[in-house]
Design a protein around this motif. Structure first.
Motif, PDB file in Angstrom:
ATOM      1  N   MET A  66       0.834  -1.181   0.000  1.00  0.00           N
ATOM      2  CA  MET A  66       0.000   0.000   0.000  1.00  0.00           C
ATOM      3  C   MET A  66       0.882   1.249   0.000  1.00  0.00           C
ATOM      4  N   SER A  67       0.509   2.223  -0.795  1.00  0.00           N
ATOM      5  CA  SER A  67       1.282   3.444  -0.947  1.00  0.00           C
ATOM      6  C   SER A  67       0.976   4.413   0.201  1.00  0.00           C
ATOM      7  N   GLU A  68       2.025   4.890   0.847  1.00  0.00           N
ATOM      8  CA  GLU A  68       1.868   5.886   1.897  1.00  0.00           C
ATOM      9  C   GLU A  68       1.944   7.264   1.256  1.00  0.00           C
ATOM     10  N   LYS A  69       1.089   8.190   1.732  1.00  0.00           N
ATOM     11  CA  LYS A  69       1.027   9.526   1.145  1.00  0.00           C
ATOM     12  C   LYS A  69       1.325  10.579   2.212  1.00  0.00           C
ATOM     13  N   VAL A  70       2.010  11.621   1.786  1.00  0.00           N
ATOM     14  CA  VAL A  70       2.315  12.769   2.640  1.00  0.00           C
ATOM     15  C   VAL A  70       1.916  14.013   1.850  1.00  0.00           C
ATOM     16  N   ALA A  71       1.230  14.934   2.513  1.00  0.00           N
ATOM     17  CA  ALA A  71       0.831  16.170   1.834  1.00  0.00           C
ATOM     18  C   ALA A  71       0.951  17.347   2.795  1.00  0.00           C
ATOM     19  N   ALA A  72       1.219  18.504   2.231  1.00  0.00           N
ATOM     20  CA  ALA A  72       1.270  19.744   3.005  1.00  0.00           C
ATOM     21  C   ALA A  72       0.878  20.901   2.108  1.00  0.00           C
ATOM     22  N   GLN A  73       0.169  21.843   2.682  1.00  0.00           N
ATOM     23  CA  GLN A  73      -0.215  23.056   1.968  1.00  0.00           C
ATOM     24  C   GLN A  73       0.798  24.141   2.335  1.00  0.00           C
ATOM     25  N   LEU A  74       1.472  24.704   1.348  1.00  0.00           N
ATOM     26  CA  LEU A  74       2.442  25.772   1.595  1.00  0.00           C
ATOM     27  C   LEU A  74       2.016  27.031   0.860  1.00  0.00           C
ATOM     28  N   ARG A  75       2.141  28.158   1.529  1.00  0.00           N
ATOM     29  CA  ARG A  75       1.884  29.445   0.890  1.00  0.00           C
ATOM     30  C   ARG A  75       3.200  29.913   0.290  1.00  0.00           C
ATOM     31  N   MET A  76       3.243  30.002  -1.027  1.00  0.00           N
ATOM     32  CA  MET A  76       4.433  30.469  -1.738  1.00  0.00           C
ATOM     33  C   MET A  76       4.107  31.782  -2.422  1.00  0.00           C
ATOM     34  N   ARG A  77       5.107  32.568  -2.624  1.00  0.00           N
ATOM     35  CA  ARG A  77       4.927  33.857  -3.308  1.00  0.00           C
ATOM     36  C   ARG A  77       5.506  33.758  -4.707  1.00  0.00           C
ATOM     37  N   LEU A  78       4.658  33.991  -5.700  1.00  0.00           N
ATOM     38  CA  LEU A  78       5.097  34.057  -7.088  1.00  0.00           C
ATOM     39  C   LEU A  78       5.612  35.471  -7.307  1.00  0.00           C
ATOM     40  N   ILE A  79       6.890  35.588  -7.609  1.00  0.00           N
ATOM     41  CA  ILE A  79       7.510  36.893  -7.793  1.00  0.00           C
ATOM     42  C   ILE A  79       7.331  37.292  -9.251  1.00  0.00           C
ATOM     43  N   THR A  80       6.599  38.392  -9.454  1.00  0.00           N
ATOM     44  CA  THR A  80       6.280  38.813 -10.822  1.00  0.00           C
ATOM     45  C   THR A  80       6.983  40.100 -11.215  1.00  0.00           C
ATOM     46  N   GLY A  81       7.666  40.721 -10.303  1.00  0.00           N
ATOM     47  CA  GLY A  81       8.388  41.951 -10.593  1.00  0.00           C
ATOM     48  C   GLY A  81       9.207  42.350  -9.385  1.00  0.00           C
ATOM     49  N   GLU A  82       9.900  43.467  -9.507  1.00  0.00           N
ATOM     50  CA  GLU A  82      10.799  43.901  -8.439  1.00  0.00           C
ATOM     51  C   GLU A  82      10.086  44.034  -7.097  1.00  0.00           C
ATOM     52  N   ALA A  83       8.934  44.673  -7.074  1.00  0.00           N
ATOM     53  CA  ALA A  83       8.193  44.846  -5.826  1.00  0.00           C
ATOM     54  C   ALA A  83       6.801  44.232  -5.935  1.00  0.00           C
ATOM     55  N   GLN A  84       6.641  43.324  -6.873  1.00  0.00           N
ATOM     56  CA  GLN A  84       5.321  42.752  -7.110  1.00  0.00           C
ATOM     57  C   GLN A  84       5.360  41.237  -6.924  1.00  0.00           C
ATOM     58  N   GLY A  85       4.201  40.694  -6.783  1.00  0.00           N
ATOM     59  CA  GLY A  85       4.065  39.255  -6.670  1.00  0.00           C
ATOM     60  C   GLY A  85       2.671  38.932  -6.178  1.00  0.00           C
ATOM     61  N   ARG A  86       2.415  37.658  -6.070  1.00  0.00           N
ATOM     62  CA  ARG A  86       1.137  37.245  -5.507  1.00  0.00           C
ATOM     63  C   ARG A  86       1.323  35.914  -4.806  1.00  0.00           C
ATOM     64  N   ASP A  87       0.512  35.722  -3.775  1.00  0.00           N
ATOM     65  CA  ASP A  87       0.598  34.506  -2.993  1.00  0.00           C
ATOM     66  C   ASP A  87      -0.164  33.381  -3.677  1.00  0.00           C
ATOM     67  N   LEU A  88       0.403  32.192  -3.592  1.00  0.00           N
ATOM     68  CA  LEU A  88      -0.217  30.987  -4.128  1.00  0.00           C
ATOM     69  C   LEU A  88      -0.236  29.927  -3.036  1.00  0.00           C
ATOM     70  N   ASP A  89      -1.342  29.225  -2.923  1.00  0.00           N
ATOM     71  CA  ASP A  89      -1.401  28.061  -2.044  1.00  0.00           C
ATOM     72  C   ASP A  89      -1.016  26.851  -2.874  1.00  0.00           C
ATOM     73  N   VAL A  90       0.100  26.250  -2.528  1.00  0.00           N
ATOM     74  CA  VAL A  90       0.649  25.129  -3.290  1.00  0.00           C
ATOM     75  C   VAL A  90       0.555  23.868  -2.442  1.00  0.00           C
ATOM     76  N   GLU A  91      -0.047  22.839  -3.003  1.00  0.00           N
ATOM     77  CA  GLU A  91      -0.105  21.555  -2.306  1.00  0.00           C
ATOM     78  C   GLU A  91       1.132  20.739  -2.691  1.00  0.00           C
ATOM     79  N   CYS A  92       1.906  20.380  -1.690  1.00  0.00           N
ATOM     80  CA  CYS A  92       3.063  19.507  -1.891  1.00  0.00           C
ATOM     81  C   CYS A  92       2.601  18.093  -1.578  1.00  0.00           C
ATOM     82  N   ARG A  93       2.800  17.181  -2.532  1.00  0.00           N
ATOM     83  CA  ARG A  93       2.349  15.798  -2.348  1.00  0.00           C
ATOM     84  C   ARG A  93       3.492  14.832  -2.601  1.00  0.00           C
ATOM     85  N   TYR A  94       3.497  13.773  -1.809  1.00  0.00           N
ATOM     86  CA  TYR A  94       4.510  12.725  -1.939  1.00  0.00           C
ATOM     87  C   TYR A  94       3.815  11.388  -1.747  1.00  0.00           C
TER      88      TYR A  94
END
Length: 132
Positions: free
Chosen positions: A1-29
């Motif tokens: 049986m496959s064991e699964k690990v997951a976590a939700q991380l808030r990452m910032r997508l950098i779109t410019g020198e002083a710009q960006g936006r937050d993304l909720d990224v699911e990390c799965r293993y």
């Protein structure tokens, strides 16, 4: 049986020198795919990147990567920069180092580092290759 690990991380997508936006990224293993971590950017972004677990771990300690994925800790060590290159350019993400490290430790409890190849069904892989 496959064991699964997951976590939700808030990452910032950098779109410019002083710009960006937050993304909720699911990390799965999954122990059935022991070398890979899936970074799921959700339906809004419509992207899932598959990154080597050992590359993410090494990127917490120093700059690593070649090809489409590069990872490097920030000067303070509080964040990790993840650069993902594709046909339409490069996405630069700023990820929190501690939650990422916790997620990677959890994957190590599921499949200890160095034992990944023992989890792969090599006979099935060969059979699938020969039948393709």
């Amino acid at each position: 049986m496959s064991e699964k690990v997951a976590a939700q991380l808030r990452m910032r997508l950098i779109t410019g020198e002083a710009q960006g936006r937050d993304l909720d990224v699911e990390c799965r293993y999954e122990s059935a795919d022991p070398f890979a971590v899936h970074l799921d950017f959700g339906a809004e972004e419509g992207a899932v990147w598959v990154v080597a677990r050992d590359l993410l771990a090494a990127g917490l300690r120093g700059p690593v990567g070649e090809g489409d994925v590069h990872i490097e800790p920030s000067g303070t060590g509080e964040h990790v920069f993840i650069a993902l290159g594709g046909l339409s350019g490069v996405a630069l993400l700023n990820a929190p180092a501690r939650p990422l490290a916790r997620f990677l430790r959890a994957t190590g409890r599921a499949v200890p580092v160095g034992s990944e190849s023992c989890r792969i069904d090599w006979d099935r892989c060969i059979s699938d290759l020969l039948s393709a």
